[in-house]
Design a protein around this motif. Structure first.
Motif, PDB file in Angstrom:
ATOM      1  N   ALA A 204     168.028 -25.427  38.871  1.00  6.04           N
ATOM      2  CA  ALA A 204     167.763 -24.582  37.700  1.00  6.04           C
ATOM      3  C   ALA A 204     168.895 -24.697  36.693  1.00  6.04           C
ATOM      4  CB  ALA A 204     167.576 -23.126  38.137  1.00  6.04           C
ATOM      5  N   GLU A 207     168.536 -27.941  34.922  1.00  6.01           N
ATOM      6  CA  GLU A 207     167.388 -27.877  34.003  1.00  6.01           C
ATOM      7  C   GLU A 207     167.743 -27.091  32.743  1.00  6.01           C
ATOM      8  OE1 GLU A 207     164.085 -26.372  36.200  1.00  6.01           O
ATOM      9  OE2 GLU A 207     163.846 -28.215  37.348  1.00  6.01           O
ATOM     10  N   GLU A 208     168.492 -25.997  32.927  1.00  2.00           N
ATOM     11  CA  GLU A 208     168.915 -25.212  31.766  1.00  2.00           C
ATOM     12  C   GLU A 208     169.827 -26.058  30.879  1.00  2.00           C
ATOM     13  OE1 GLU A 208     168.019 -22.667  30.356  1.00  2.00           O
ATOM     14  OE2 GLU A 208     169.647 -21.891  29.131  1.00  2.00           O
ATOM     15  N   HIS A 211     167.813 -28.436  28.880  1.00  2.00           N
ATOM     16  CA  HIS A 211     167.184 -27.685  27.799  1.00  2.00           C
ATOM     17  C   HIS A 211     168.140 -27.508  26.619  1.00  2.00           C
ATOM     18  CE1 HIS A 211     164.202 -24.982  26.125  1.00  2.00           C
ATOM     19  NE2 HIS A 211     165.159 -24.112  25.886  1.00  2.00           N
ATOM     20  N   GLN A 227     156.342 -30.084  38.392  1.00  2.00           N
ATOM     21  CA  GLN A 227     156.742 -28.736  37.967  1.00  2.00           C
ATOM     22  C   GLN A 227     158.002 -28.823  37.128  1.00  2.00           C
ATOM     23  OE1 GLN A 227     155.803 -29.442  41.095  1.00  2.00           O
ATOM     24  NE2 GLN A 227     153.932 -28.232  41.255  1.00  2.00           N
ATOM     25  N   ALA A 229     158.904 -31.420  35.327  1.00  2.00           N
ATOM     26  CA  ALA A 229     158.488 -31.969  34.030  1.00  2.00           C
ATOM     27  C   ALA A 229     157.937 -30.842  33.157  1.00  2.00           C
ATOM     28  CB  ALA A 229     157.435 -33.056  34.229  1.00  2.00           C
ATOM     29  N   ALA A 230     157.128 -29.977  33.756  1.00  2.00           N
ATOM     30  CA  ALA A 230     156.534 -28.872  33.004  1.00  2.00           C
ATOM     31  C   ALA A 230     157.604 -27.918  32.490  1.00  2.00           C
ATOM     32  CB  ALA A 230     155.546 -28.109  33.895  1.00  2.00           C
ATOM     33  N   ARG A 231     158.632 -27.716  33.309  1.00  2.00           N
ATOM     34  CA  ARG A 231     159.677 -26.758  32.919  1.00  2.00           C
ATOM     35  C   ARG A 231     160.583 -27.284  31.814  1.00  2.00           C
ATOM     36  NH1 ARG A 231     159.991 -25.726  38.715  1.00  2.00           N
ATOM     37  NH2 ARG A 231     161.614 -27.289  38.854  1.00  2.00           N
ATOM     38  N   VAL A 232     160.989 -28.538  31.910  1.00  2.00           N
ATOM     39  CA  VAL A 232     162.068 -28.979  31.011  1.00  2.00           C
ATOM     40  C   VAL A 232     161.643 -29.772  29.779  1.00  2.00           C
ATOM     41  CG1 VAL A 232     163.759 -29.023  32.868  1.00  2.00           C
ATOM     42  CG2 VAL A 232     162.583 -31.132  32.241  1.00  2.00           C
ATOM     43  N   SER A 233     160.438 -30.348  29.790  1.00  2.00           N
ATOM     44  CA  SER A 233     160.136 -31.302  28.724  1.00  2.00           C
ATOM     45  C   SER A 233     159.267 -30.711  27.618  1.00  2.00           C
ATOM     46  CB  SER A 233     159.432 -32.525  29.310  1.00  2.00           C
ATOM     47  OG  SER A 233     158.137 -32.175  29.721  1.00  2.00           O
ATOM     48  N   GLN A 234     159.302 -31.374  26.478  1.00  2.00           N
ATOM     49  CA  GLN A 234     158.375 -31.037  25.393  1.00  2.00           C
ATOM     50  C   GLN A 234     157.247 -32.066  25.329  1.00  2.00           C
ATOM     51  OE1 GLN A 234     161.930 -31.001  24.481  1.00  2.00           O
ATOM     52  NE2 GLN A 234     161.668 -28.968  25.354  1.00  2.00           N
ATOM     53  N   THR A 250     153.758 -31.418  26.346  1.00  3.73           N
ATOM     54  CA  THR A 250     153.790 -30.906  27.720  1.00  3.73           C
ATOM     55  C   THR A 250     152.850 -29.703  27.889  1.00  3.73           C
ATOM     56  OG1 THR A 250     156.024 -31.734  27.998  1.00  3.73           O
ATOM     57  CG2 THR A 250     155.326 -30.012  29.508  1.00  3.73           C
ATOM     58  N   ASP A 251     152.825 -28.822  26.899  1.00  6.26           N
ATOM     59  CA  ASP A 251     151.917 -27.666  26.978  1.00  6.26           C
ATOM     60  C   ASP A 251     150.475 -28.107  27.188  1.00  6.26           C
ATOM     61  OD1 ASP A 251     153.956 -25.933  26.640  1.00  6.26           O
ATOM     62  OD2 ASP A 251     153.517 -25.429  24.548  1.00  6.26           O
ATOM     63  N   PHE A 254     149.762 -29.935  30.728  1.00  6.44           N
ATOM     64  CA  PHE A 254     149.658 -29.140  31.946  1.00  6.44           C
ATOM     65  C   PHE A 254     148.614 -28.025  31.843  1.00  6.44           C
ATOM     66  CE2 PHE A 254     153.599 -31.325  32.681  1.00  6.44           C
ATOM     67  CZ  PHE A 254     153.528 -31.612  34.030  1.00  6.44           C
ATOM     68  N   THR A 255     147.920 -27.938  30.718  1.00  4.48           N
ATOM     69  CA  THR A 255     146.841 -26.953  30.655  1.00  4.48           C
ATOM     70  C   THR A 255     145.494 -27.625  30.429  1.00  4.48           C
ATOM     71  OG1 THR A 255     147.297 -26.616  28.308  1.00  4.48           O
ATOM     72  CG2 THR A 255     148.263 -25.036  29.833  1.00  4.48           C
TER      73      THR A 255
ATOM     74  N   ILE B   6     167.833 -18.270  35.118  1.00  4.76           N
ATOM     75  CA  ILE B   6     168.792 -19.345  34.806  1.00  4.76           C
ATOM     76  C   ILE B   6     168.226 -20.161  33.646  1.00  4.76           C
ATOM     77  CG2 ILE B   6     169.926 -21.415  35.711  1.00  4.76           C
ATOM     78  CD1 ILE B   6     169.789 -20.066  38.509  1.00  4.76           C
ATOM     79  N   LEU B   7     166.903 -20.340  33.666  1.00  2.62           N
ATOM     80  CA  LEU B   7     166.258 -21.056  32.563  1.00  2.62           C
ATOM     81  C   LEU B   7     165.961 -20.083  31.428  1.00  2.62           C
ATOM     82  CD1 LEU B   7     163.873 -23.217  34.703  1.00  2.62           C
ATOM     83  CD2 LEU B   7     165.498 -24.117  33.067  1.00  2.62           C
ATOM     84  N   ILE B  70     149.965 -21.119  29.348  1.00  3.81           N
ATOM     85  CA  ILE B  70     151.003 -22.155  29.276  1.00  3.81           C
ATOM     86  C   ILE B  70     152.205 -21.766  30.131  1.00  3.81           C
ATOM     87  CG2 ILE B  70     152.729 -23.162  27.717  1.00  3.81           C
ATOM     88  CD1 ILE B  70     150.495 -23.293  25.593  1.00  3.81           C
ATOM     89  N   ALA B  73     151.394 -22.378  33.700  1.00  3.96           N
ATOM     90  CA  ALA B  73     151.383 -23.811  33.990  1.00  3.96           C
ATOM     91  C   ALA B  73     152.800 -24.379  34.042  1.00  3.96           C
ATOM     92  CB  ALA B  73     150.557 -24.554  32.934  1.00  3.96           C
ATOM     93  N   ARG B  74     153.660 -23.922  33.157  1.00  2.00           N
ATOM     94  CA  ARG B  74     154.986 -24.531  33.072  1.00  2.00           C
ATOM     95  C   ARG B  74     156.005 -23.921  34.015  1.00  2.00           C
ATOM     96  NH1 ARG B  74     156.680 -26.660  27.284  1.00  2.00           N
ATOM     97  NH2 ARG B  74     158.384 -27.233  28.631  1.00  2.00           N
ATOM     98  N   ARG B  75     155.861 -22.630  34.347  1.00  6.22           N
ATOM     99  CA  ARG B  75     156.925 -21.975  35.125  1.00  6.22           C
ATOM    100  C   ARG B  75     156.539 -21.694  36.573  1.00  6.22           C
ATOM    101  NH1 ARG B  75     160.689 -23.430  31.811  1.00  6.22           N
ATOM    102  NH2 ARG B  75     160.076 -22.995  29.689  1.00  6.22           N
ATOM    103  N   GLN B  76     155.290 -21.795  36.904  1.00  9.93           N
ATOM    104  CA  GLN B  76     154.819 -21.400  38.240  1.00  9.93           C
ATOM    105  C   GLN B  76     155.419 -20.059  38.650  1.00  9.93           C
ATOM    106  OE1 GLN B  76     156.884 -24.597  38.503  1.00  9.93           O
ATOM    107  NE2 GLN B  76     155.287 -25.337  37.156  1.00  9.93           N
TER     108      GLN B  76
END
Lengths: 271, 237
Positions: A204, A207-208, A211, A227, A229-234, A250-251, A254-255, B6-7, B70, B73-76
């Protein structure tokens, strides 16, 4: 913490991203390992100040493509790259390109943290020194501090800069490697599964960091974890069997991805 | 949500949802209060404003829905974060319904404009609407604090609104029996009263959602009800 200014920064970045110029452009990129073809005419552009994630099942070619971006494939025997990749306007496979200089502009962070068996300070100062980026000791101190600050590691190591880098925890080592990559002021940072050897908290933190780095750098990250990829990328690009299946926001990816194969992969139905 | 992730982007997304819900709440409250004011003052222009404001509320609900999807999907999300996001979806849909009820009341302003609303009935409606709006306002304040205790207290209070509604129902029936020319107006007012009573129900739903978001458990026991209008027959003198 000032919420308004933070979201304003985000907004400005998103705006910057939406009219972002393409920092790197890959056109009809194919890679052959001897007789075996690993990538098939990939057309993928990397946007400036954006985190682009490359995902796909093992052996899909995502790491191969990543390594093309700073010519790491040059080090593999029998590896041949065709097509064209540009950084800004420079063709990076041009004979006239200095590969060492290219790799200073396009830095890389690997899967396993690999600090040099030297002090924390020397880990950071090595790159700037060989590239002649500092004039004197004070200059170098400044680069080391700034790099560690940006990598979010300064507070944890400022009192032990002259201890060995290998004595740090795995997560700290990885952030040290990111600090080392930043030290030479790259324009693009490539990351090949930078968190796969880290625990969830260290992950984490990295990843932060990714970001935050987006504000100043262009980042391309290969990850097995969609997951992540979903968290960190645009932007996310999905590879399969050496082909680029889909590249999208990315939005959206993943949707409601456009390609059925992407949908099946991210939902865990194949791969 | 005292602690932060943290994020930081995750926190930004959750803050966005919570801010939009509060905005929706403020607008829904305003619309309902305006609708009743338009009704008792026969103010067609104000009624029209309420009708056009509903579009904003519908739009906000869709945006909250999109953002929630969204974020999932992105954060679970898990645990409190998951409840927070699912709660946002539920509350947004309750508030959207509150807006619809305000809009429906506003639409009836034009129908009863000719006859006007008798003073006595207007007072009853205003009183009912005051109760429902206090309920709505309080539940939105509780949303800001996420207090399970206060949410539970609001849930129990819905009884007052039900009792007031039943009494208004009875009054309207009497009025209609007195003079059949009152029937058109009174029927519209009956719907308006029902709309307002439903706002109280949505506020109670929101209280239950807040309770769930905070504790992870559903509030226990049936909510108290004092709406006996459904069994009210013809009044015999």
């Amino acid at each position: 913490m000032n919420m308004m200014s933070e979201s304003a920064v985000e907004k400005a970045l998103d705006q910057k991203m939406s009219d972002a110029s393409h920092k790197m452009i890959g056109k009809d990129v194919s890679v052959y390992y001897g007789e075996k073809r690993a990538l098939f005419d990939v057309n993928l552009n990397v946007r400036e100040n954006t985190v682009t994630a490359l995902i796909g099942p093992s052996g899909c070619g995502k790491s191969t493509f990543l390594r093309c971006l700073n010519r790491m494939n040059d080090t593999i025997e029998h590896c041949r790259v065709t097509g064209k990749i540009t950084l800004d306007t420079d063709d990076i496979y041009d004979q006239a390109i200095d590969v060492v200089e290219l790799r200073a502009r396009v830095g890389m962070v690997f899967q396993k943290p690999n600090p040099f068996p030297k002090t924390i300070y020397e880990n950071i100062s090595y790159g700037p020194r060989i590239h002649g980026l500092s004039k004197n000791k004070a200059d170098m101190d400044q680069i080391v501090e700034a790099s560690l600050q940006r990598a979010g590691l300064w507070g944890e190591v400022k009192d032990r800069l002259h201890e060995s880098g290998t004595g740090l925890s795995g997560g700290q080592q990885q952030r040290l490697c990111i600090a080392r990559a930043i030290a030479v002021s790259p324009e693009v940072i490539l990351m090949d599964e930078p968190c796969s050897a880290l625990d969830p908290i260290a992950t984490a933190k990295v990843e932060e960091l990714i970001h935050e780095l987006r504000a100043n750098y262009t980042i391309v990250i290969v990850t097995h974890s969609m997951q992540q990829a979903a968290r960190v990328s645009q932007r996310t690009a999905m590879f399969h069997l050496g082909q680029l299946v889909e590249e999208n926001d990315t939005d959206k990816m993943f949707t409601n991805p456009d390609d059925q194969r992407t949908q099946d992969y991210i939902m865990g139905r194949f791969g | 949500m005292a602690s932060t992730h943290i994020l930081s982007a995750y926190d930004d997304e959750l803050k966005y949802l919570s801010r939009r819900i509060s905005e929706m709440g403020g607008l829904a409250e305003q619309m309902c209060s305006d609708a009743v004011r338009a009704l008792v003052n026969s103010d067609a222009a104000l009624a029209q404003k309420v009708i056009s404001d509903d579009v904003i509320l519908d739009h906000a609900e869709r945006e909250i829905g999109d953002k929630a999807i969204i974020t999932i999907a992105r954060r679970q999300p898990v645990a409190a974060d998951l409840r927070e996001i699912v709660g946002s979806l539920r509350i947004a849909s309750d508030l959207e319904r509150v807006g619809d009820l305000g809009k429906n009341t506003a639409k009836r302003v034009i129908a009863v404009q000719g006859t006007g609303v008798p003073r006595k009935l207007a007072r009853g409606l205003e009183h009912l609407s005051d109760l429902a709006l206090v309920q709505l306002k309080d539940v939105l304040d509780v949303y800001a604090t996420r207090s399970a205790e206060k949410a539970e207290a609001i849930r129990i209070r819905d009884e007052e609104i039900d009792a007031m509604y039943t009494s208004l129902f009875r009054e309207l029936l009497t009025y209609m029996m007195e003079d059949p020319r009152n029937i058109t107006t009174c029927t519209h007012l009956l719907f308006c009263a029902k709309n307002i009573e439903r706002i109280g129900d949505h506020a109670t739903n929101i209280a239950e959602t807040i309770y769930y978001m905070t504790t992870g458990a559903q509030p226990e026991g049936d909510r108290p009800k004092d709406d006996s209008s459904n069994t009210l027959g013809a009044i015999t003198e």
